[in-house]
Scaffold this active site. Structure first.
Site, PDB file in Angstrom:
ATOM      1  N   SER A 110       0.849  -1.200   0.000  1.00 22.85           N
ATOM      2  CA  SER A 110       0.000   0.000   0.000  1.00 22.85           C
ATOM      3  C   SER A 110       0.877   1.240   0.000  1.00 22.85           C
ATOM      4  O   SER A 110       1.729   1.399   0.884  1.00 22.85           O
ATOM      5  CB  SER A 110      -0.889   0.010   1.242  1.00 22.85           C
ATOM      6  OG  SER A 110      -1.320   1.333   1.505  1.00 22.85           O
ATOM      7  N   SER A 162     -13.431   1.639   1.747  1.00 24.36           N
ATOM      8  CA  SER A 162     -13.323   0.173   1.842  1.00 24.36           C
ATOM      9  C   SER A 162     -13.978  -0.498   0.637  1.00 24.36           C
ATOM     10  O   SER A 162     -13.423  -1.446   0.075  1.00 24.36           O
ATOM     11  CB  SER A 162     -13.884  -0.344   3.161  1.00 24.36           C
ATOM     12  OG  SER A 162     -15.198   0.109   3.352  1.00 24.36           O
ATOM     13  N   ASP A 198     -22.584   0.420  -1.138  1.00 24.43           N
ATOM     14  CA  ASP A 198     -21.270   0.967  -1.489  1.00 24.43           C
ATOM     15  C   ASP A 198     -20.592   0.144  -2.581  1.00 24.43           C
ATOM     16  O   ASP A 198     -19.988   0.687  -3.501  1.00 24.43           O
ATOM     17  CB  ASP A 198     -20.372   1.021  -0.244  1.00 24.43           C
ATOM     18  CG  ASP A 198     -21.038   1.779   0.888  1.00 24.43           C
ATOM     19  OD1 ASP A 198     -22.016   2.504   0.620  1.00 24.43           O
ATOM     20  OD2 ASP A 198     -20.605   1.627   2.047  1.00 24.43           O
TER      21      ASP A 198
HETATM   22  C1  GLA Z   1     -22.652   2.521   5.035  1.00 31.65           C
HETATM   23  C2  GLA Z   1     -22.899   1.094   4.604  1.00 31.65           C
HETATM   24  C3  GLA Z   1     -23.995   1.018   3.534  1.00 31.65           C
HETATM   25  C4  GLA Z   1     -25.247   1.783   3.979  1.00 31.65           C
HETATM   26  C5  GLA Z   1     -24.872   3.159   4.499  1.00 31.65           C
HETATM   27  C6  GLA Z   1     -26.058   3.884   5.070  1.00 31.65           C
HETATM   28  O1  GLA Z   1     -22.109   3.254   3.985  1.00 31.65           O
HETATM   29  O2  GLA Z   1     -21.717   0.531   4.062  1.00 31.65           O
HETATM   30  O3  GLA Z   1     -24.283  -0.324   3.231  1.00 31.65           O
HETATM   31  O4  GLA Z   1     -25.951   1.033   4.936  1.00 31.65           O
HETATM   32  O5  GLA Z   1     -23.859   3.100   5.478  1.00 31.65           O
HETATM   33  O6  GLA Z   1     -26.982   4.190   4.076  1.00 31.65           O
END
Ligand code: GLA
Length: 378
Positions: A66, A121, A165
């Protein structure tokens, strides 16, 4: 190639003394609206941001380097609560899905701020998954890669997040938001041309660090599950407004946020399609109020930014991501971002908050292979 991809490639060459076979990158995200709805089987509307994690990779060996941490860690190892657990988790999830892959070495470089709620992440998971998919010729669908990445995060890293995400990082397209139905896992691109509308979206990082392993996230998730059980539905996505009267106290407040937020996401998509940005903004403010009062995931810093945005005439503003710190966004006339950033600096200083930082938001491309040399390794 983007500068961050060049950086990963350079680090790879310096470290391992040969050219990488694959260079890939994946973005962080903001969420326009639809918070904590993903693990309730509901709707979300994220956008990829212009900050990414890049990886340079080749078959053989087994080292992970990294540039952000300037350290090398072994690929094959137990979890060690470091950044390397994300690529390790992806390899584990690929194995669990029944694919066999060989050894590899990789160098990572990223400019997604860590612990800011912009999904660094998911970006490292998505970049790793796409690079491995290409290197080993797995030919996996993007949606399946996203599910693999979520599994890596949930079961290997041990953080119980939803799918938003990873979907955003792998499936977003430049100039667009992504509507995801988190139950069917169908996703649809929704054009977002802020420039044409004469608007800008300012991201304010309150510098209040948050980690998803924080108990707050898990508590909210548990309360939603209790509420769903009390209502006899699998997911709160299936609850209707009139069902809420069957709930009380904490479960009522949490469920009221989820039920109303799901409707707001669908209304926001309609507003975007109709280029009705005033309505989109109204929904953003309503979403923030619901997160502040019912879901109770805001902070004084996030509230202060949203209040200032409203005072300064922004169309909408809200916290984005999991809450408990991290970032907020404001939708405002183009050219208004600098003034709002200045006022926020001043107000935060007055109130003794950390100095905030700001990012200019452009709806960016999802994960991409930037370069590929040679054939797939086995
Ligand atoms: C984080 C989690 C997502 C979602 C958001 C809230 O980013 O990784 O999966 O739950 O919080 O919307």
């Amino acid at each position: 190639m983007r500068a961050i991809e060049e950086k990963a490639a350079r680090a790879y060459r310096e470290r391992f003394d040969h050219e990488p076979e694959i260079i890939a990158s994946a973005p962080g995200r903001i969420n326009l609206i639809g918070e904590h709805t993903d693990y309730n089987g509901g709707f979300v509307l994220p956008c990829a941001v212009g900050r990414r994690v890049a990886v340079a990779m080749s078959g053989g060996g087994g080292e992970l380097y990294s540039t952000n941490f300037d350290e090398t860690r072994p690929m094959r190892s137990e979890k060690d609560s470091s950044w390397a657990d994300y690529p390790r988790g992806v390899v584990w999830a690929i194995g669990e899905a029944g694919y066999g892959i060989g050894g590899f070495r990789a160098a990572f470089a990223g400019d997604v701020p860590l612990a800011a709620g912009l999904s660094s992440s998911a970006a490292i998971e998505a970049a790793t998954a796409l690079a491995l998919d290409t290197l080993f010729g797995l030919d996996t669908d993007r949606k399946d890669l996203a599910v693999l990445c979520q599994r890596a995060e949930n079961e290997f890293v041990g953080v119980g997040t939803g799918i938003m995400d990873q979907y955003a990082s792998l499936l977003c397209e430049e100039g667009a938001a992504l509507l995801v139905d988190c139950r069917s896992l169908e996703a649809e691109t929704v054009p977002l041309d802020l420039k044409k509308a004469g608007l800008a979206l300012l991201v304010c990082d309150t510098q209040v660090e948050r980690g998803l392993s924080d108990t707050g996230y898990n508590d909210r998730r548990a309360a939603c599950e209790r509420a769903a059980e009390a209502l006899g539905v699998e997911y709160l996505r299936d609850a209707r407004e009139e069902d809420l009267k069957l709930l009380s106290s904490e479960e009522l407040r949490r469920a009221r946020h989820i039920v109303s937020e799901n409707s707001r996401v669908l209304e926001a998509v309609e507003a975007l399609r109709a280029e009705d940005y005033r309505e989109l903004g109204r929904l953003m403010y309503a979403s923030h109020a619901s997160m502040r009062d019912d879901f109770e995931i805001s902070t004084p810093e996030l509230d202060a930014f949203v209040e200032l945005a409203e005072e300064s005439g922004a169309l909408g503003a809200r916290l984005t991501g999991a809450g408990f710190g991290g970032c907020a966004i404001a939708l405002l006339p183009a050219g208004g971002a600098d003034a709002l950033a200045r006022e926020t600096h001043a107000r935060f200083a007055e109130r003794g908050f950390e100095e905030p930082t700001f990012y200019e938001f452009v709806p960016a491309a999802g994960a991409e292979i930037a370069r590929r040399t040679g054939g797939g390794s086995t």
